[in-house]
Write a protein that holds these residues in place. Structure first.
Motif, PDB file in Angstrom:
ATOM      1  N   TYR A 572       0.834  -1.201   0.000  1.00 43.75           N
ATOM      2  CA  TYR A 572       0.000   0.000   0.000  1.00 43.75           C
ATOM      3  C   TYR A 572       0.873   1.258   0.000  1.00 43.75           C
ATOM      4  CZ  TYR A 572      -3.782   3.157   1.446  1.00 43.75           C
ATOM      5  OH  TYR A 572      -4.692   4.172   1.522  1.00 43.75           O
ATOM      6  N   VAL A 573       1.998   1.223   0.747  1.00 46.00           N
ATOM      7  CA  VAL A 573       2.912   2.363   0.784  1.00 46.00           C
ATOM      8  C   VAL A 573       3.560   2.579  -0.576  1.00 46.00           C
ATOM      9  CG1 VAL A 573       5.077   3.210   1.769  1.00 46.00           C
ATOM     10  CG2 VAL A 573       3.338   2.205   3.262  1.00 46.00           C
ATOM     11  N   ASN A 598      -2.848   3.838  -5.065  1.00 47.51           N
ATOM     12  CA  ASN A 598      -3.657   3.427  -3.918  1.00 47.51           C
ATOM     13  C   ASN A 598      -4.822   4.391  -3.675  1.00 47.51           C
ATOM     14  OD1 ASN A 598      -2.304   5.659  -2.994  1.00 47.51           O
ATOM     15  ND2 ASN A 598      -1.762   4.768  -1.007  1.00 47.51           N
ATOM     16  N   ASP A 599      -5.158   5.198  -4.707  1.00 48.63           N
ATOM     17  CA  ASP A 599      -6.294   6.133  -4.681  1.00 48.63           C
ATOM     18  C   ASP A 599      -6.102   7.293  -3.717  1.00 48.63           C
ATOM     19  OD1 ASP A 599      -7.684   4.669  -6.596  1.00 48.63           O
ATOM     20  OD2 ASP A 599      -8.587   3.369  -5.080  1.00 48.63           O
ATOM     21  N   GLU A 600      -4.885   7.555  -3.273  1.00 46.30           N
ATOM     22  CA  GLU A 600      -4.606   8.729  -2.467  1.00 46.30           C
ATOM     23  C   GLU A 600      -4.094   9.847  -3.370  1.00 46.30           C
ATOM     24  OE1 GLU A 600      -3.154   8.412   1.762  1.00 46.30           O
ATOM     25  OE2 GLU A 600      -2.266   6.598   0.923  1.00 46.30           O
ATOM     26  N   ILE A 645       5.391   7.953   4.034  1.00 37.33           N
ATOM     27  CA  ILE A 645       4.991   6.880   4.952  1.00 37.33           C
ATOM     28  C   ILE A 645       4.808   7.460   6.344  1.00 37.33           C
ATOM     29  CG2 ILE A 645       7.382   6.253   5.495  1.00 37.33           C
ATOM     30  CD1 ILE A 645       6.528   3.357   5.654  1.00 37.33           C
ATOM     31  N   TYR A 646       3.893   6.873   7.122  1.00 38.33           N
ATOM     32  CA  TYR A 646       3.787   7.161   8.552  1.00 38.33           C
ATOM     33  C   TYR A 646       3.234   5.920   9.243  1.00 38.33           C
ATOM     34  CZ  TYR A 646      -1.226   8.440   7.959  1.00 38.33           C
ATOM     35  OH  TYR A 646      -2.559   8.446   7.683  1.00 38.33           O
ATOM     36  N   GLU A 647       3.208   5.940  10.588  1.00 34.60           N
ATOM     37  CA  GLU A 647       2.929   4.734  11.355  1.00 34.60           C
ATOM     38  C   GLU A 647       1.519   4.167  11.148  1.00 34.60           C
ATOM     39  OE1 GLU A 647       4.020   4.780  15.403  1.00 34.60           O
ATOM     40  OE2 GLU A 647       6.027   5.575  15.037  1.00 34.60           O
ATOM     41  N   PRO A 648       0.467   4.980  10.955  1.00 36.25           N
ATOM     42  CA  PRO A 648      -0.847   4.366  10.695  1.00 36.25           C
ATOM     43  C   PRO A 648      -0.882   3.486   9.447  1.00 36.25           C
ATOM     44  CG  PRO A 648      -1.120   6.636  11.394  1.00 36.25           C
ATOM     45  CD  PRO A 648       0.347   6.424  11.219  1.00 36.25           C
ATOM     46  N   ASP A 649       0.139   3.564   8.576  1.00 35.07           N
ATOM     47  CA  ASP A 649       0.160   2.683   7.414  1.00 35.07           C
ATOM     48  C   ASP A 649       0.258   1.223   7.806  1.00 35.07           C
ATOM     49  OD1 ASP A 649      -0.054   4.605   5.409  1.00 35.07           O
ATOM     50  OD2 ASP A 649       2.084   5.044   5.454  1.00 35.07           O
ATOM     51  N   LEU A 650       0.669   0.924   9.025  1.00 32.57           N
ATOM     52  CA  LEU A 650       0.777  -0.472   9.451  1.00 32.57           C
ATOM     53  C   LEU A 650      -0.568  -1.175   9.449  1.00 32.57           C
ATOM     54  CD1 LEU A 650       3.309  -0.087  12.403  1.00 32.57           C
ATOM     55  CD2 LEU A 650       3.707  -1.277  10.239  1.00 32.57           C
ATOM     56  N   HIS A 651      -1.668  -0.418   9.557  1.00 28.56           N
ATOM     57  CA  HIS A 651      -3.004  -1.016   9.593  1.00 28.56           C
ATOM     58  C   HIS A 651      -3.690  -0.974   8.241  1.00 28.56           C
ATOM     59  CE1 HIS A 651      -2.235  -0.727  13.830  1.00 28.56           C
ATOM     60  NE2 HIS A 651      -2.165   0.601  13.758  1.00 28.56           N
ATOM     61  N   ALA A 652      -2.975  -0.492   7.207  1.00 26.82           N
ATOM     62  CA  ALA A 652      -3.595  -0.399   5.884  1.00 26.82           C
ATOM     63  C   ALA A 652      -3.761  -1.787   5.289  1.00 26.82           C
ATOM     64  CB  ALA A 652      -2.740   0.474   4.969  1.00 26.82           C
ATOM     65  N   ASP A 653      -4.984  -2.140   4.937  1.00 29.92           N
ATOM     66  CA  ASP A 653      -5.314  -3.419   4.291  1.00 29.92           C
ATOM     67  C   ASP A 653      -4.876  -4.623   5.109  1.00 29.92           C
ATOM     68  OD1 ASP A 653      -6.324  -2.005   2.244  1.00 29.92           O
ATOM     69  OD2 ASP A 653      -4.560  -2.166   0.957  1.00 29.92           O
TER      70      ASP A 653
END
Length: 705
Positions: A572-573, A598-600, A645-653
């Motif tokens: 995702y990143v 990723n639609d961002e 990148i940042y830490e909330p990316d760990l929960h992406a998908d």
């Protein structure tokens, strides 16, 4: 009791020792030594054919040094087996050359020693690294270091093994007599002659001082390396009046610089030797015009050609800045005052335009065919005499590396082909390699795209220049070729034309190996290496983070992304760095907002001469590295110095493992529970249960300790 016959008096014992030493000294000669050496049997057999050579090998009191070819030399060069006695004696020096085994740097790079047949042999030393040397006798490499035998000493004799031929059979006279010799019998059974040196003979007859003092010099005046152009070489010169004394002297190296091809090639072409300047009857070194020797290897066949390069560092007299390359047709002809090499071009003098030089080069036939496809649009820049240009000319095998589908498209699209060819031309500039640094940036003819340069140095002192244009980086193989209207650099790739997919390119990018290792385990790699190319769906613009960019990310976040449980988050990143459906080169970048894979949304904005990516949600900025553009058959890559990148990316998908059963319990029991406070309590317990392990891991990590 010992019998009286067994008692030896001291005098008798002394006489026995003396007699034994005499017999041992008689037997201790190189002839006997070589009999025990399995790799010198061919040399021993050759010496056995001639009485004088055998006598020197057996005479322990003869102070000689012998350079003996090993059996491999005879195997790969069968003509050496037919050497005459005079040529065999040219391998024997009439003094002891003890300098080879001393292991220290010589004051003079080349030692000149006389041979038994009244000729000369030239022993050269090159320093590989501090304290480690290689030695050559003429063109023969002394290979005793392989067996750690730096000199086979027997009595007063020295013997050194050589593992390459020392060169052609020596000519008995000087360089001048070699040019003027009309006796055809002298050249019988030799691999060289002087039939094509009539122009050189006539020119030297017009300048008798140069002919006698330099080309006909004796040992008292010094030894030189002579480069003799053929008649065909002089035919290339348009203005024959420009061939004067200075041009003739440009073909002779300085005093006592006797240089054979093999040791000179080992030097890597790094040392530039001054040519001769002749004024007021004094021989001087001309430091404005210097000579080196280079080799160019054909990447398809592996065969290499030898060239001599005369380079002018500043303009003076009739000489232009740049280099003149001449192919060595016949190398390593030893003469009594140095060595002769026969070449196919006249050094020092420039009389052709870029267009004429490229058209005559047999390695540029495909380039000329492409330029003729679009008419005179590009050739006008190369044939005009009014302005200077620098042209990066691709070799033929550069076009052969282009994929077939890309080549067909380029031949159909004349506008693109014209843009590609113009990318190789730098107007109003003579760009020589001495001016190239890692910060050099020049504009091309279309004034839209730029060329960037890299000065590489590997191994030590072996400098290679690279040019980057249109996303393609290529090495400069043949540099600084001088023309009347500019400079030519021959390159091994076609700028602006991709030949690999983005994934194949990423494998070989040394400063992006962290990203390559991460993408190796992601499904995204198959999108970067598609089966079908040149389709809108398969076009990408990939802003690739460099290894230095990943070092800016916290170790905790980097390790969690690579622990194998967050590969969906890592993908995702990376999708946040990819624009799908568009292949944007550096000149196509605009200040606008792009929707990433990723639609961002990510904003591209300009800051001075640079572009940068701005990710609003994470408030992260990454600068696009100038000159870091790489073209592939399915898009473009641009290197960036930071990661979005940042830490909330760990929960992406990534579904949570701990919340599943409690959430399910709350969902099932909710209709039956009338106390809404209990529902809220169950949800809080579920959330804490799911987040506590991650919170505990972060708390115990070195970052928070």
């Amino acid at each position: 009791m010992i019998p009286h016959s067994f008692i030896v008096s001291p005098l008798r014992l002394w006489l026995c020792i003396v007699i034994a030493l005499c017999f041992s000294s008689v037997n201790a000669n190189l002839w006997a030594e070589t009999e025990r050496m399995p790799d010198l049997q061919q040399w021993r057999k050759l010496c056995g054919l001639y009485e004088v050579a055998t006598a020197y090998m057996k005479d322990v009191y003869a102070k000689v040094t012998i350079f003996a070819p090993t059996d491999d030399v005879f195997t790969y060069n069968p003509d050496i087996r037919a050497l005459s006695q005079r040529e065999v004696l040219s391998h024997m020096v009439d003094t002891q050359v003890i300098e080879i085994g001393q292991g220290k740097k010589w004051e003079k790079q080349t030692l000149i020693r006389s041979t038994i047949n009244s000729g000369y042999i030239y022993i050269t030393q090159f320093e590989n690294n501090p304290g480690n040397f290689s030695y050559y006798a003429n063109a023969g490499m002394i290979c005793n270091h392989v067996s750690n035998q730096w000199g086979i000493i027997s009595g007063e004799q020295y013997l050194y093994k050589i593992c390459t031929p020392i060169g052609h059979r020596p000519y008995p006279g000087t360089a001048l007599s070699f040019i003027r010799d009309t006796d055809k019998t002298v050249f019988m059974d030799r691999q060289y002659n002087n039939n094509e040196l009539t122009e050189m003979r006539e020119i030297l007859n017009r300048v008798p001082d140069i002919a006698l003092v330099i080309f006909g010099s004796s040992a008292w005046n010094g030894f030189h390396t002579f480069f003799l152009p053929t008649d065909a070489a002089f035919a290339k010169v348009i203005d024959r009046n420009r061939i004067d004394r200075e041009v003739m002297l440009a073909h002779v190296t300085g005093v006592n610089r006797v240089l054979f091809t093999y040791p000179w090639l080992y030097d890597g072409g790094l040392h530039y030797y001054p040519s001769i300047r002749f004024s007021s009857n004094i021989i001087e070194d001309n430091f404005k015009l210097k000579i080196s020797m280079r080799n160019i290897t054909d990447r398809r066949t592996g065969r290499w050609d030898l060239y001599v390069v005369s380079e002018v560092y500043e303009r003076y007299a009739n000489f232009r800045r740049g280099a003149v390359w001449a192919k060595i047709l016949v190398p390593n002809i030893p003469v009594q005052n140095g060595v002769v090499h026969i070449i196919d071009n006249v050094l020092g003098i420039v009389s052709q335009t870029i267009d004429q030089i490229v058209m005559e080069n047999p390695k540029s036939r495909v380039l000329m065919r492409y330029m003729n496809t679009i008419g005179q649009i590009v050739r006008n820049y190369l044939s005009a005499t009014g302005g200077l240009v620098t042209f990066f000319a691709p070799y033929d095998y550069a076009f052969e590396m282009i994929p077939e589908q890309i080549e067909r498209r380029m031949l159909r699209d004349r506008i693109w082909l014209e843009q590609v060819l113009k990318l190789h031309i730098v107007p109003a500039k003579e760009l020589v390699s001495d001016e190239i640094t890692n910060e050099t940036i020049v504009n091309t003819v279309d004034n839209m795209r730029q060329l960037y340069f890299v000065k590489g140095e590997w191994p030590k002192n072996n400098i290679t220049y690279y040019v980057i244009g249109g996303g393609i980086r290529t090495a400069i193989i043949q540099d600084n070729v001088a023309a009347t209207n500019g400079i030519i650099h021959y390159v091994e790739r076609v700028l602006g034309v991709p030949y690999q997919s983005l994934w194949e390119i990423l494998k070989n990018e040394s400063d992006c190996q962290v990203s390559f290792k991460m993408l190796e385990n992601l499904q995204l790699r198959y999108s970067l290496d598609p089966w079908q190319v040149l389709t809108p769906e398969q076009n990408f613009t990939f802003f690739i983070p460099t290894d230095l960019a990943w070092q800016k990310v916290s170790p905790y976040l980097r390790n969690r992304m690579n622990d194998g449980h967050h590969w969906l988050a890592l993908q995702y990143v990376y999708k946040r760095h990819i624009i799908q459906g568009q292949a944007l080169m550096y000149t196509d970048l605009r200040e606008r907002t792009y929707v990433m894979m990723n639609d961002e949304k990510v904003v591209i904005r300009r800051r001075g001469r640079y572009f940068e990516l701005y990710w609003p949600r994470g408030n992260v900025v990454a600068r696009v590295i100038e000159g870091g553009e790489i073209a592939g058959i399915n898009g473009f890559m641009h290197k960036i110095d930071n990661i979005l990148i940042y830490e909330p990316d760990l929960h992406a998908d990534a579904p949570s493992d701990g919340i599943s059963w409690l959430t399910l319990l709350c969902t099932i029991s909710a209709p039956f529970i009338f106390r809404w406070r209990l529902v809220r309590l169950f949800l809080v317990i579920a959330f804490v249960h799911s987040q506590f392990p991650e919170f505990l891991e972060r708390f115990l990590s070195p970052k928070y300790s």
